[in-house]
Design a protein around this motif. Structure first.
Motif, PDB file in Angstrom:
ATOM      1  N   ASN A  87      -6.144  -4.712   3.129  1.00  0.00           N
ATOM      2  CA  ASN A  87      -5.312  -5.688   3.827  1.00  0.00           C
ATOM      3  C   ASN A  87      -5.601  -7.132   3.423  1.00  0.00           C
ATOM      4  O   ASN A  87      -4.842  -8.033   3.803  1.00  0.00           O
ATOM      5  CB  ASN A  87      -5.526  -5.565   5.343  1.00  0.00           C
ATOM      6  CG  ASN A  87      -5.082  -4.221   5.881  1.00  0.00           C
ATOM      7  OD1 ASN A  87      -4.241  -3.556   5.279  1.00  0.00           O
ATOM      8  ND2 ASN A  87      -5.638  -3.823   7.013  1.00  0.00           N
ATOM      9  N   ASP A 146     -10.527  -3.382  -1.454  1.00  0.00           N
ATOM     10  CA  ASP A 146      -9.688  -2.249  -1.829  1.00  0.00           C
ATOM     11  C   ASP A 146      -8.311  -2.757  -2.235  1.00  0.00           C
ATOM     12  O   ASP A 146      -7.554  -3.270  -1.401  1.00  0.00           O
ATOM     13  CB  ASP A 146      -9.583  -1.297  -0.642  1.00  0.00           C
ATOM     14  CG  ASP A 146      -8.711  -0.075  -0.918  1.00  0.00           C
ATOM     15  OD1 ASP A 146      -8.190   0.048  -2.045  1.00  0.00           O
ATOM     16  OD2 ASP A 146      -8.544   0.745   0.004  1.00  0.00           O
ATOM     17  N   PRO A 205       0.817  -1.217   0.000  1.00  0.00           N
ATOM     18  CA  PRO A 205       0.000   0.000   0.000  1.00  0.00           C
ATOM     19  C   PRO A 205       0.847   1.262   0.000  1.00  0.00           C
ATOM     20  O   PRO A 205       1.837   1.329   0.733  1.00  0.00           O
ATOM     21  CB  PRO A 205      -0.795  -0.132   1.310  1.00  0.00           C
ATOM     22  CG  PRO A 205      -0.840  -1.623   1.572  1.00  0.00           C
ATOM     23  CD  PRO A 205       0.489  -2.132   1.104  1.00  0.00           C
ATOM     24  N   PRO A 206       0.488   2.241  -0.804  1.00  0.00           N
ATOM     25  CA  PRO A 206      -0.570   2.226  -1.830  1.00  0.00           C
ATOM     26  C   PRO A 206      -0.097   1.471  -3.074  1.00  0.00           C
ATOM     27  O   PRO A 206       0.879   1.867  -3.716  1.00  0.00           O
ATOM     28  CB  PRO A 206      -0.792   3.715  -2.125  1.00  0.00           C
ATOM     29  CG  PRO A 206       0.530   4.356  -1.809  1.00  0.00           C
ATOM     30  CD  PRO A 206       1.131   3.569  -0.686  1.00  0.00           C
ATOM     31  N   ARG A 207      -0.775   0.373  -3.389  1.00  0.00           N
ATOM     32  CA  ARG A 207      -0.374  -0.482  -4.505  1.00  0.00           C
ATOM     33  C   ARG A 207      -0.685   0.206  -5.843  1.00  0.00           C
ATOM     34  O   ARG A 207      -1.615   1.005  -5.958  1.00  0.00           O
ATOM     35  CB  ARG A 207      -1.105  -1.821  -4.422  1.00  0.00           C
ATOM     36  CG  ARG A 207      -0.845  -2.581  -3.129  1.00  0.00           C
ATOM     37  CD  ARG A 207      -1.525  -3.924  -3.103  1.00  0.00           C
ATOM     38  NE  ARG A 207      -1.359  -4.565  -1.809  1.00  0.00           N
ATOM     39  CZ  ARG A 207      -2.233  -4.478  -0.817  1.00  0.00           C
ATOM     40  NH1 ARG A 207      -3.354  -3.781  -0.990  1.00  0.00           N
ATOM     41  NH2 ARG A 207      -2.006  -5.076   0.331  1.00  0.00           N
ATOM     42  N   VAL A 237      -5.802  -0.857  -3.578  1.00  0.00           N
ATOM     43  CA  VAL A 237      -4.734   0.123  -3.351  1.00  0.00           C
ATOM     44  C   VAL A 237      -4.238   0.084  -1.915  1.00  0.00           C
ATOM     45  O   VAL A 237      -3.024   0.021  -1.663  1.00  0.00           O
ATOM     46  CB  VAL A 237      -5.213   1.539  -3.718  1.00  0.00           C
ATOM     47  CG1 VAL A 237      -4.114   2.564  -3.454  1.00  0.00           C
ATOM     48  CG2 VAL A 237      -5.646   1.592  -5.184  1.00  0.00           C
ATOM     49  N   ASN A 238      -5.144   0.068  -0.948  1.00  0.00           N
ATOM     50  CA  ASN A 238      -4.747   0.151   0.454  1.00  0.00           C
ATOM     51  C   ASN A 238      -5.274  -0.982   1.322  1.00  0.00           C
ATOM     52  O   ASN A 238      -5.004  -1.026   2.518  1.00  0.00           O
ATOM     53  CB  ASN A 238      -5.220   1.483   1.068  1.00  0.00           C
ATOM     54  CG  ASN A 238      -4.528   2.672   0.439  1.00  0.00           C
ATOM     55  OD1 ASN A 238      -3.308   2.797   0.488  1.00  0.00           O
ATOM     56  ND2 ASN A 238      -5.315   3.557  -0.180  1.00  0.00           N
TER      57      ASN A 238
END
Length: 541
Positions: A206, A201, A168-170, A203-204
């Motif tokens: 888990n 999500d 993250p942020p991917r 991008v961020n």
């Protein structure tokens, strides 16, 4: 020996015990066969003492049963053994054939599992820039490897990804899609970025298990939902269903009219057997339309068949420039200065091949390759341009064909290996180095484009970042437009882009610092080994 122009000349198979042949049926394909079920004597590790690799070859902890569909349905050679047998084979094989064998630490194999033991059977030294000397060491399930390299088939959506950040942020961007693949049929655009996978999500978030499952489906017919940000800012949601996708290694061949005349363009993604017809068709089209310049887009081509690199170099340069010239010389470790340790053949230069090759039987045909007799060639490159692609560039430079490099530095792999199967896994360990007709092969940090080159690994050209805002082959795309401008002015234009891709080393380093990294590092490395960096070495007798 040199290359003799004969349709009966055969390319010696040099891929260990695996014969890359066409798939065929067999009346005993469903039988349960194990070759020689006897067990070898239990091996013993003694530091600094290496027995012949053949003593341990094919003795397996879990022998395969049945027959090999990629080797004329012959029974597998596996015999009953142990994990220590497999590790001792890896140890002896590496000590005998690894290019930097003296730099391997001889650690006790009993302290490792098979996978981890092989991982450390390589040099830990670095290049002058501080990069790993050997960044190409790996293994892959043999069945998956054969499927990809012999049939050009991979399972998935047909998306070639650019991994810019795995933590993250991917940041994951679409490079291109394979024609008629699930992603292509769904209208996925180059430059699109993932926002969510199956409601998670990306991008961020888990939940890396859901992310990994969506990115890398294990089976065909799996459906996963993706929310994506397109290059123009539009947010879309698409569902992709995984399938077996046939690679199209040559795409977007075209001829465009410019102020200086006709310019040919082709996107060349991989040096696999399927590419030969596409390259022949492209060169024939360029010849028929009398192009004055050619741009070869190698930005995502990590290599493959060295023989094909030689063929393509011939097609670019023509007979007069390549006749009786060397494309590449092969250098093994200092135990083998005159013979090939894998095949036992005497070492001889690889010439520029001017005949079509039957990549099923590994024979030259009587069909002449077309050529366009260029004095210079433009190549578009990134850090994913590797191995046979770099050999193509280096081989042409060795005979004074002007190579103009547009893009970013290549990956730096003047090395090759013979993929070797043992007990169902195929291993890739660096065994030789290639040098051109001038004896140059020192580009382990990659070829770098420079307006005013100062070193041999720097090539005349322009540094331009990858442009995801335009389709590949679009004359307004950053690299292609820079090449077109250079043709007119012999200088580099100012190119402003909103983003640039990160190097593999940067991505891996970041991922190793965070426990929430998606499992793409291994996926990336396996993809590079399988799809791009395998230098399928063929010798001409």
């Amino acid at each position: 020996m040199g290359f003799h122009k004969s349709g009966k000349t055969k390319i010696a198979l040099a891929l260990s015990v695996m014969a890359l042949a066409a798939c065929g049926g067999s009346s005993n394909s469903g039988t349960n066969l194990v070759t020689d079920p006897g067990t070898s004597d239990a091996p013993t590790w003694v530091a600094g003492t290496f027995e012949a690799a053949s003593k341990f070859k094919d003795y397996c902890a879990t022998p395969r049963t049945g027959t090999d569909p990629y080797n004329n349905n012959a029974p597998y050679p596996d015999k009953s053994g142990s994990e220590l047998h497999e590790k001792m084979w890896l140890r002896s094989y590496s000590d005998n054939t690894y290019l930097w064998y003296s730099e391997i630490e001889d650690n006790d194999p009993n302290n490792f599992n098979i996978v981890d033991y092989f991982k450390q059977l390589k040099t830990t030294q670095t290049t002058d820039s501080g990069a790993k000397k050997d960044n190409f060491h790996g293994s892959q399930n043999t069945a998956d490897y054969n499927k990809r390299t012999q049939s050009g088939v991979t399972s998935g959506y047909g998306i070639n990804w650019q991994f810019n950040a795995l933590v993250p942020p991917r940041d994951l961007i679409v490079r291109y899609t394979e024609p008629n693949s699930p992603a292509d049929l769904a209208g996925l655009k180059r430059g699109s970025q993932i926002l969510e996978i199956d409601g998670v999500d990306f991008v961020n978030g888990n939940n890396v298990d859901v992310i990994d499952a969506g990115l890398f489906p294990e089976q065909v017919s799996e459906s996963h939902s993706f929310k994506l940000l397109e290059p123009d800012g539009t947010i879309i949601t698409k569902t992709f269903t995984s399938a077996d996708v046939v690679s199209s290694p040559v795409q977007n061949t075209k001829v465009i009219e410019t102020e200086i005349g006709k310019v040919g363009y082709l996107q060349f993604n991989s040096h696999i057997g399927l590419a030969q017809e596409g390259l022949i068709d492209a060169i024939s089209q360029f010849s028929d339309e009398n192009v004055s310049e050619v741009v070869v887009d190698l930005r995502y081509n990590g290599g493959g068949l060295l023989a094909m690199a030689s063929q393509f170099a011939y097609m670019v340069a023509g007979d007069n420039a390549t006749k009786n010239r060397t494309f590449e010389n092969t250098i093994f470790n200092n135990k083998y200065t005159s013979t090939n340790p894998i095949t036992g053949n005497s070492l001889s230069p690889t010439p520029f091949y001017d005949k079509k090759i039957d990549y099923v039987s590994y024979q030259f045909t009587s069909e002449d390759l077309p050529s366009i007799d260029l004095q210079r060639i433009f190549v578009l490159t990134t850090g994913s341009t590797c191995s046979a692609s770099e050999a193509f560039m280096n081989g042409l430079r060795g005979i004074d064909i002007d190579v103009i490099q547009i893009g970013t530095s290549t990956c730096g792999k003047p090395y090759g290996f013979y993929p070797q199967d043992n007990c169902g896994d195929t291993y890739f360990t660096i065994q030789f180095k290639g040098v051109n007709a001038k004896g140059f092969g020192e580009y382990s940090d990659g070829f770098e484009p420079k307006e005013s080159p100062q070193f041999a690994s720097q090539i005349k050209g322009c540094s331009v970042a990858d442009d995801y805002s335009k389709a590949l082959g679009d004359p307004e795309e950053g690299m292609f437009s820079a090449a077109l401008e250079y043709m007119k002015s012999e200088s580099c234009p100012v190119v402003t882009l909103s983003r640039a891709s990160k190097s593999l080393d940067e991505v891996q380093k970041a991922s190793n610092e965070d426990g929430l990294a998606i499992q793409a590092p291994n996926q990336i490395l396996n993809s590079i080994i399988l799809e791009n960096k395998i230098l399928h070495r063929r010798e001409i007798k």
